[in-house]
Design a protein around this motif. Sequence first.
Motif, PDB file in Angstrom:
ATOM      1  N   SER A   1      10.155  -5.846  -3.749  1.00  0.00           N
ATOM      2  CA  SER A   1       9.028  -5.942  -4.672  1.00  0.00           C
ATOM      3  C   SER A   1       8.365  -7.307  -4.522  1.00  0.00           C
ATOM      4  N   GLY A   2       7.044  -7.322  -4.455  1.00  0.00           N
ATOM      5  CA  GLY A   2       6.315  -8.578  -4.348  1.00  0.00           C
ATOM      6  C   GLY A   2       6.200  -9.120  -2.936  1.00  0.00           C
ATOM      7  N   SER A   3       6.698  -8.379  -1.928  1.00  0.00           N
ATOM      8  CA  SER A   3       6.690  -8.892  -0.548  1.00  0.00           C
ATOM      9  C   SER A   3       5.324  -8.761   0.124  1.00  0.00           C
ATOM     10  N   GLY A   4       4.435  -7.936  -0.450  1.00  0.00           N
ATOM     11  CA  GLY A   4       3.101  -7.803   0.134  1.00  0.00           C
ATOM     12  C   GLY A   4       2.773  -6.412   0.665  1.00  0.00           C
ATOM     13  N   LYS A   5       3.628  -5.435   0.375  1.00  0.00           N
ATOM     14  CA  LYS A   5       3.430  -4.077   0.909  1.00  0.00           C
ATOM     15  C   LYS A   5       2.103  -3.464   0.462  1.00  0.00           C
ATOM     16  N   SER A   6       1.859  -3.490  -0.849  1.00  0.00           N
ATOM     17  CA  SER A   6       0.627  -2.866  -1.358  1.00  0.00           C
ATOM     18  C   SER A   6      -0.602  -3.609  -0.840  1.00  0.00           C
ATOM     19  N   THR A   7      -0.508  -4.915  -0.781  1.00  0.00           N
ATOM     20  CA  THR A   7      -1.645  -5.709  -0.292  1.00  0.00           C
ATOM     21  C   THR A   7      -1.942  -5.351   1.163  1.00  0.00           C
ATOM     22  N   LEU A   8      -0.900  -5.200   1.972  1.00  0.00           N
ATOM     23  CA  LEU A   8      -1.085  -4.803   3.371  1.00  0.00           C
ATOM     24  C   LEU A   8      -1.725  -3.420   3.454  1.00  0.00           C
TER      25      LEU A   8
END
Length: 227
Positions: A38-45
């Motif tokens: 969680s918070g690693s950047g998946k959705s942003t990517l």
Amino acid sequence: SALLEARGLTLSFGATPALRGADLAVEGGEVLAIMGPSGSGKSTLLHCLAGILTPDAGEVLFDGRRIDTMAEAERSALRRDAFGFVFQFGQLVPELTAEENVALPLLLSGTRRRAALAQARPWFGRLGLDGLEGRRSGELSGGQAQRVALARGLVARPRVLFADEPTGALDSLTGEQVMDLMVAAAREEGTTVVLVTHEPRVAAYADREAVVRDGRASSLSSGRIAS
Ligand code: ADP
Ligand code: ADP
């Protein structure tokens, strides 16, 4: 070459870096799961690949064309014509029936109501939703609502289906049914799938996994780091 590609993406929200040089290539026809904490950047990517967010630096290519530098009107037309979306919480329009929700992408791209509903209808049988065409979202179970959202994501026959935690709001059995249907329908349609999940059981439906950590992605296949 790749259908969709991120090269060296960086993106910060204010002082919070979400992506720090993320690279990812998605091949046409594959089902790719983006994993990571969680918070690693998946959705942003995912949002950058889908032309929803513009990175601060780096490039996003779809079919060999830069989409990060496209004018917003052109990019929004591309999203409408070539991409489909499924989110964690179906996000159906509550005032519309299930059938109208499925037809929505067609209506928004100018298909006439009668034709749009005719194209929406076969998805009810395909996804085990027969008889639910006239229901509103409040009258559907979570799994039914997510299958309606899946039908809406696929009805315009997108080249790429983006799915952000599509099973996140479902129990594991219901989630597996949705994944089964998503992968089967995507393969039948030849649709490429880019899926964000933190659940290994969901990622197991994908052909390949990429892992995002601290805003960078690495590609895994057969449990080994490939690149
Ligand atoms: P993941 O999908 O892996 O959980 P996200 O891409 O949602 O990660 O978020 C990456 C980082 O960016 C997190 O620190 C998150 O809090 C932050 N972030 C994401 N979206 C926003 C936003 N709209 N505004 C501010 N910070 C955000
Ligand atoms: P996920 O990572 O599973 O997509 P989140 O709950 O992290 O779910 O994010 C949900 C929405 O909130 C996303 O649109 C994301 O961009 C936004 N968001 C995430 N973190 C923040 C934050 N710190 N501040 C503002 N918005 C955020």
